[in-house]
Design a protein around this motif. Structure first.
Motif, PDB file in Angstrom:
ATOM      1  N   UNK A   1       0.840  -1.191   0.000  1.00  0.00           N
ATOM      2  CA  UNK A   1       0.000   0.000   0.000  1.00  0.00           C
ATOM      3  C   UNK A   1       0.875   1.241   0.000  1.00  0.00           C
ATOM      4  N   UNK A   2       0.332   2.402  -0.344  1.00  0.00           N
ATOM      5  CA  UNK A   2       1.123   3.638  -0.347  1.00  0.00           C
ATOM      6  C   UNK A   2       1.865   3.802   0.973  1.00  0.00           C
ATOM      7  N   UNK A   3       3.107   4.309   0.947  1.00  0.00           N
ATOM      8  CA  UNK A   3       3.788   4.946  -0.180  1.00  0.00           C
ATOM      9  C   UNK A   3       4.564   3.974  -1.082  1.00  0.00           C
ATOM     10  N   UNK A   4       4.155   2.747  -1.168  1.00  0.00           N
ATOM     11  CA  UNK A   4       4.755   1.792  -2.091  1.00  0.00           C
ATOM     12  C   UNK A   4       6.246   1.594  -1.829  1.00  0.00           C
ATOM     13  N   UNK A   5       6.564   1.109  -0.658  1.00  0.00           N
ATOM     14  CA  UNK A   5       7.944   0.851  -0.283  1.00  0.00           C
ATOM     15  C   UNK A   5       8.322  -0.597  -0.590  1.00  0.00           C
ATOM     16  N   UNK A   6       9.621  -0.824  -0.783  1.00  0.00           N
ATOM     17  CA  UNK A   6      10.143  -2.178  -0.735  1.00  0.00           C
ATOM     18  C   UNK A   6      10.064  -2.629   0.719  1.00  0.00           C
ATOM     19  N   UNK A   7       9.538  -3.834   0.960  1.00  0.00           N
ATOM     20  CA  UNK A   7       9.344  -4.262   2.333  1.00  0.00           C
ATOM     21  C   UNK A   7       9.829  -5.694   2.538  1.00  0.00           C
ATOM     22  N   UNK A   8      10.130  -5.987   3.796  1.00  0.00           N
ATOM     23  CA  UNK A   8      10.415  -7.357   4.212  1.00  0.00           C
ATOM     24  C   UNK A   8       9.961  -7.499   5.658  1.00  0.00           C
ATOM     25  N   UNK A   9       9.956  -8.740   6.146  1.00  0.00           N
ATOM     26  CA  UNK A   9       9.503  -8.987   7.517  1.00  0.00           C
ATOM     27  C   UNK A   9      10.630  -9.562   8.345  1.00  0.00           C
ATOM     28  N   UNK A  10      10.628  -9.224   9.614  1.00  0.00           N
ATOM     29  CA  UNK A  10      11.657  -9.693  10.532  1.00  0.00           C
ATOM     30  C   UNK A  10      11.213 -10.993  11.193  1.00  0.00           C
ATOM     31  N   UNK A  11      12.059 -11.482  12.110  1.00  0.00           N
ATOM     32  CA  UNK A  11      11.761 -12.726  12.821  1.00  0.00           C
ATOM     33  C   UNK A  11      11.107 -12.471  14.174  1.00  0.00           C
ATOM     34  N   UNK A  12      10.783 -11.238  14.472  1.00  0.00           N
ATOM     35  CA  UNK A  12      10.141 -10.912  15.741  1.00  0.00           C
ATOM     36  C   UNK A  12       8.739 -11.498  15.798  1.00  0.00           C
ATOM     37  N   UNK A  13       8.178 -11.521  16.995  1.00  0.00           N
ATOM     38  CA  UNK A  13       6.840 -12.036  17.192  1.00  0.00           C
ATOM     39  C   UNK A  13       5.848 -11.304  16.292  1.00  0.00           C
ATOM     40  N   UNK A  14       5.092 -12.055  15.509  1.00  0.00           N
ATOM     41  CA  UNK A  14       4.144 -11.465  14.587  1.00  0.00           C
ATOM     42  C   UNK A  14       4.739 -11.091  13.249  1.00  0.00           C
ATOM     43  N   UNK A  15       6.057 -11.264  13.091  1.00  0.00           N
ATOM     44  CA  UNK A  15       6.755 -10.973  11.841  1.00  0.00           C
ATOM     45  C   UNK A  15       6.415  -9.580  11.302  1.00  0.00           C
ATOM     46  N   UNK A  16       6.750  -8.525  12.070  1.00  0.00           N
ATOM     47  CA  UNK A  16       6.419  -7.166  11.636  1.00  0.00           C
ATOM     48  C   UNK A  16       7.137  -6.777  10.342  1.00  0.00           C
ATOM     49  N   UNK A  17       6.537  -5.836   9.626  1.00  0.00           N
ATOM     50  CA  UNK A  17       7.049  -5.374   8.336  1.00  0.00           C
ATOM     51  C   UNK A  17       8.005  -4.203   8.547  1.00  0.00           C
ATOM     52  N   UNK A  18       9.112  -4.236   7.816  1.00  0.00           N
ATOM     53  CA  UNK A  18      10.058  -3.122   7.794  1.00  0.00           C
ATOM     54  C   UNK A  18      10.263  -2.660   6.365  1.00  0.00           C
ATOM     55  N   UNK A  19      10.569  -1.376   6.199  1.00  0.00           N
ATOM     56  CA  UNK A  19      10.874  -0.826   4.881  1.00  0.00           C
ATOM     57  C   UNK A  19      12.327  -1.111   4.553  1.00  0.00           C
TER      58      UNK A  19
END
Length: 202
Positions: free
Chosen positions: A153-171
């Protein structure tokens, strides 16, 4: 009130320091020989982001490398590859990392991949590589790694997820596109790029 603000600010600083600016993702060039595959050998060591052709119809291998956060890890990513015109570049076979457990889509249409929550990555990790044939020695351009608007979704970033609980998204910070017959620009300062490389096995 002031004490609570200082504690909150300190915790935000600790979190930012621990994270260290990763994850990063970029396109790099290399070779691939399935009979002698050794990670880090033959130019596929996430250090070469430009190719200069000397003959027509020259094959190269394009690698998608992630630089995972050493503390938070990496479990999944999303991106799309934008290619130069087909009169310059022919798209060939795509190879997925055997550690990828699920993939949706394709490189050119947009892809989402994961290694699964029990297979966290904490260093450099390649998600895919692809054979490209460069048809001309006089043309130049870039193969680009970009966000896929269909997946994010906007602002249309390249994203990946970490290994933390819930696998949060990072730019993700994009390290580089793949430069063809021109100079590549690493998208971080030289000092930062040197620090990134020094943190991980090469």
């Amino acid at each position: 009130m002031k004490k609570a603000f200082l504690i909150a600010a300190f915790m935000m600083f600790i979190a930012a320091t621990a994270y260290g600016g990763a994850p990063y993702v970029g396109l790099f060039a290399g070779v691939y020989d399935p009979d002698t595959f050794i990670e880090g050998a033959g130019g596929m060591d996430h250090s070469m982001c430009e190719v200069h052709t000397s003959v027509v119809y020259q094959d190269i291998e394009m690698w998608i490398w992630y630089c995972a956060d050493q503390q938070l890890g990496l479990t999944a990513g999303e991106f799309k590859i934008v290619y130069p015109t087909s009169t310059f570049v022919i798209q060939g076979a795509v190879t997925s990392n055997p550690a990828n457990t699920v993939e949706l889509g394709s490189l050119g249409a947009g892809i989402s991949w994961t290694v699964g929550g029990l297979n966290c990555q904490y260093e450099w990790y390649w998600s895919h590589h692809q054979t490209l044939t460069l048809k001309r020695i006089t043309a130049s351009g870039f193969v680009q790694i970009v966000p896929d608007p269909a997946l994010v979704t906007p602002p249309f970033d390249l994203i990946s997820t970490s290994c933390e609980l819930g696998f949060p998204i990072y730019v993700d910070t994009k390290l580089s596109n793949l430069a063809l017959n021109q100079t590549c620009q690493i998208a971080v300062q030289d000092k930062s790029w040197g620090a990134i490389k020094s943190l991980y096995n090469e």
